[in-house]
Design a protein around this motif. Structure first.
Motif, PDB file in Angstrom:
ATOM      1  N   SER A 263      39.088  51.037  28.139  1.00 47.43           N
ATOM      2  CA  SER A 263      39.495  50.088  27.099  1.00 47.43           C
ATOM      3  C   SER A 263      40.072  48.827  27.720  1.00 47.43           C
ATOM      4  N   PHE A 264      40.823  49.005  28.812  1.00 52.46           N
ATOM      5  CA  PHE A 264      41.384  47.841  29.487  1.00 52.46           C
ATOM      6  C   PHE A 264      40.270  46.986  30.083  1.00 52.46           C
ATOM      7  N   SER A 265      39.228  47.628  30.578  1.00 48.67           N
ATOM      8  CA  SER A 265      38.088  46.888  31.096  1.00 48.67           C
ATOM      9  C   SER A 265      37.467  46.026  30.002  1.00 48.67           C
ATOM     10  N   GLY A 266      37.385  46.561  28.792  1.00 52.85           N
ATOM     11  CA  GLY A 266      36.869  45.797  27.664  1.00 52.85           C
ATOM     12  C   GLY A 266      37.770  44.634  27.303  1.00 52.85           C
ATOM     13  N   PHE A 267      39.086  44.855  27.410  1.00 53.57           N
ATOM     14  CA  PHE A 267      40.040  43.772  27.134  1.00 53.57           C
ATOM     15  C   PHE A 267      39.852  42.625  28.121  1.00 53.57           C
ATOM     16  N   VAL A 268      39.715  42.951  29.408  1.00 58.88           N
ATOM     17  CA  VAL A 268      39.529  41.906  30.422  1.00 58.88           C
ATOM     18  C   VAL A 268      38.221  41.163  30.184  1.00 58.88           C
ATOM     19  N   ALA A 269      37.181  41.892  29.799  1.00 54.61           N
ATOM     20  CA  ALA A 269      35.897  41.245  29.523  1.00 54.61           C
ATOM     21  C   ALA A 269      36.037  40.230  28.387  1.00 54.61           C
ATOM     22  N   SER A 270      36.831  40.573  27.380  1.00 53.13           N
ATOM     23  CA  SER A 270      37.031  39.640  26.261  1.00 53.13           C
ATOM     24  C   SER A 270      37.813  38.406  26.700  1.00 53.13           C
ATOM     25  N   VAL A 271      38.760  38.604  27.630  1.00 55.50           N
ATOM     26  CA  VAL A 271      39.506  37.460  28.165  1.00 55.50           C
ATOM     27  C   VAL A 271      38.572  36.545  28.935  1.00 55.50           C
ATOM     28  N   VAL A 272      37.701  37.128  29.750  1.00 53.99           N
ATOM     29  CA  VAL A 272      36.754  36.350  30.552  1.00 53.99           C
ATOM     30  C   VAL A 272      35.838  35.514  29.660  1.00 53.99           C
ATOM     31  N   GLN A 273      35.405  36.092  28.552  1.00 54.23           N
ATOM     32  CA  GLN A 273      34.480  35.398  27.658  1.00 54.23           C
ATOM     33  C   GLN A 273      35.110  34.177  27.004  1.00 54.23           C
ATOM     34  N   SER A 274      36.425  34.228  26.766  1.00 55.03           N
ATOM     35  CA  SER A 274      37.080  33.138  26.035  1.00 55.03           C
ATOM     36  C   SER A 274      37.848  32.174  26.932  1.00 55.03           C
ATOM     37  N   SER A 281      41.806  34.952  33.332  1.00 56.92           N
ATOM     38  CA  SER A 281      40.771  35.903  33.742  1.00 56.92           C
ATOM     39  C   SER A 281      41.048  36.462  35.125  1.00 56.92           C
ATOM     40  N   ILE A 282      41.402  35.585  36.052  1.00 56.50           N
ATOM     41  CA  ILE A 282      41.672  36.029  37.418  1.00 56.50           C
ATOM     42  C   ILE A 282      42.809  37.031  37.441  1.00 56.50           C
ATOM     43  N   PHE A 283      43.862  36.764  36.675  1.00 57.93           N
ATOM     44  CA  PHE A 283      44.979  37.715  36.637  1.00 57.93           C
ATOM     45  C   PHE A 283      44.513  39.048  36.051  1.00 57.93           C
ATOM     46  N   GLY A 284      43.755  38.989  34.962  1.00 59.59           N
ATOM     47  CA  GLY A 284      43.259  40.219  34.355  1.00 59.59           C
ATOM     48  C   GLY A 284      42.352  41.001  35.289  1.00 59.59           C
ATOM     49  N   ILE A 285      41.513  40.295  36.048  1.00 58.17           N
ATOM     50  CA  ILE A 285      40.604  40.958  36.987  1.00 58.17           C
ATOM     51  C   ILE A 285      41.392  41.655  38.092  1.00 58.17           C
ATOM     52  N   LYS A 286      42.453  41.027  38.563  1.00 55.89           N
ATOM     53  CA  LYS A 286      43.295  41.674  39.578  1.00 55.89           C
ATOM     54  C   LYS A 286      43.886  42.975  39.044  1.00 55.89           C
ATOM     55  N   GLN A 287      44.354  42.936  37.786  1.00 54.99           N
ATOM     56  CA  GLN A 287      44.911  44.152  37.190  1.00 54.99           C
ATOM     57  C   GLN A 287      43.828  45.206  36.998  1.00 54.99           C
ATOM     58  N   LEU A 288      42.618  44.748  36.687  1.00 55.89           N
ATOM     59  CA  LEU A 288      41.495  45.671  36.527  1.00 55.89           C
ATOM     60  C   LEU A 288      41.227  46.415  37.823  1.00 55.89           C
ATOM     61  N   ALA A 289      41.262  45.706  38.921  1.00 55.38           N
ATOM     62  CA  ALA A 289      41.085  46.355  40.226  1.00 55.38           C
ATOM     63  C   ALA A 289      42.235  47.311  40.516  1.00 55.38           C
ATOM     64  N   ASN A 290      43.429  46.932  40.123  1.00 50.30           N
ATOM     65  CA  ASN A 290      44.612  47.769  40.387  1.00 50.30           C
ATOM     66  C   ASN A 290      44.541  49.113  39.668  1.00 50.30           C
ATOM     67  N   VAL A 291      43.881  49.143  38.497  1.00 53.26           N
ATOM     68  CA  VAL A 291      43.786  50.422  37.766  1.00 53.26           C
ATOM     69  C   VAL A 291      42.551  51.210  38.171  1.00 53.26           C
ATOM     70  N   GLY A 292      41.813  50.718  39.187  1.00 48.80           N
ATOM     71  CA  GLY A 292      40.710  51.493  39.732  1.00 48.80           C
ATOM     72  C   GLY A 292      39.332  51.142  39.207  1.00 48.80           C
TER      73      GLY A 292
END
Length: 386
Positions: A263-274, A281-292
């Motif tokens: 679900s978090f991956s989907g949230f980051v994808a929505s941030v990237v789109q907008s 987006s960069i901050f969200g992507i870093k967190q995405l990597a942090n959660v694996g």
């Protein structure tokens, strides 16, 4: 220079050279030779910090202070003032300690309300005190400054094994408090309740406050409620509505704790789109990597290497890719595209990524490309690799 401070108190020569290359494009190759003044170094006094743990034994009439050094320490006996506060009276005594660990026992009366340590004679000394709840409540009521009261409010959470404090905190929060004090109480309550079912509403309500410090405290507290649908939906809405980047960062960090990874991956994808700028987006992507979610993070980060984004965004994207994309073929494709870039700083970052994923194809590619590279630092880096 604030960006350099983010590198840490001590940085390597390579990091220092790379920092200036990124900001001004000036390559630095030769390490400077430093001379030091030994006498000056010996005369300089560094900061000293201790944690001080209070252990009040009301039955024996004793108060034990235990000092633990966290930064430097005093090699000689050091004496500070102690003021024991009683109803209508203050007793003054001295506290002497030294070394990395030390303790002292004071005799106190049963009616003691608080103890204040004074160390104005040691301006570089910092004490992080962990007082009994009795003392903290006194400071919360009678502290002379907002900072003192807010600090006491936050330290109540240290006593998370005392469930009665939850009622005391709730009583305090019914009063007209400064935002900083209320925020401290919220965080302490979070430490005490530890995500117990039915306790999240006070933190959800805090998100409606007019004061950012209270909203941030509410957000941090909600980390204790993973997979709670109300919490997840509310925090996600806060992140999506956030006008200021700091609030977006905090709410996104909370989402990593309460939201399922997919679900978090989907949230980051929505941030990237907008996100047309790329910072969020960069901050969200870093967190995405942090959660694996590495594969998703690499895919999203690759979008921000394109020339339509600023250097700051592109460099952060390439740093994410350097850390998480270990496919040599991806880096070869990336190099073929980005080596056409006019900005040598981008080419330099790509070379660093190639270096981490070196194989025969990459060596051959760099050997063929080397003669076309005009930037001294990029050229030097490629020759180092080869």
């Amino acid at each position: 220079l604030s960006d350099m401070q983010d590198l840490g108190e001590v940085i390597s020569w390579e990091d220092y050279a790379n920092f200036w290359y990124d900001h001004i494009g000036q390559p630095l190759f030769d390490r400077p030779q430093f001379s030091s003044d030994t006498s000056e170094a010996l005369s300089r006094t560094d900061s000293v910090a201790y944690k001080v743990y209070y252990d009040l034994n009301e039955q024996d009439g004793t108060l034990k202070l235990r000092f633990e050094a966290t930064e430097g320490y005093f090699g000689e006996l050091t004496t500070i003032k102690a003021y024991a506060e009683y109803p209508g009276n203050v007793d003054t005594s001295e506290v002497t300690f030294t070394g990395k660990e030390d303790s002292i026992v004071l005799q106190v009366q049963p009616t003691i309300n608080n103890l204040q340590l004074s160390y104005e004679e040691y301006p570089k000394l910092k004490l992080d005190e962990f007082k009994p709840s009795l003392f903290l409540i006194d400071e919360l009521r009678n502290g002379e400054t907002v900072q003192e009261r807010a600090k006491a409010a936050r330290k109540l959470g240290y006593h998370s094994d005392n469930p009665d404090l939850q009622l005391a905190i709730q009583d305090f929060m019914k009063r007209d408090l400064e935002p900083e004090v209320e925020a401290g109480l919220l965080l302490s309550m979070a430490d005490i309740t530890e995500g117990a079912a039915g306790t999240e509403q006070v933190f959800l309500d805090a998100l409606k406050s007019d004061h950012q410090v209270i909203r941030e405290a509410g957000l941090m507290a909600l980390q204790n409620y993973p997979q709670n649908s109300t919490v997840v939906n509310t925090v996600q809405a806060v992140a999506q509505r956030a006008d200021e980047f700091p609030m977006f960062k905090k709410s996104t960090q909370v989402l990593t704790a309460v939201m399922a990874e997919k679900s978090f991956s989907g949230f980051v994808a929505s941030v990237v789109q907008s996100d047309t700028v790329g910072r969020r987006s960069i901050f969200g992507i870093k967190q995405l990597a942090n959660v694996g979610q590495i594969e998703d993070a690499v895919e999203q980060a690759n979008l921000f290497t394109e020339s339509q984004y600023s250097y700051d965004i592109r460099s952060e994207a390439l740093k994410i890719l350097t850390q998480h994309d270990h496919a040599a073929s991806n880096w070869l494709s990336r190099a073929e595209e980005l080596f056409e870039e006019a900005d040598p700083r981008i080419r330099f970052l790509v070379v660093r990524g190639l270096e981490r994923n070196l194989n025969d194809k990459i060596r051959a590619f760099l050997s063929d490309y080397l003669q076309d590279e005009y930037d001294a630092r990029v050229h030097h880096k490629i020759r180092q690799i080869l």
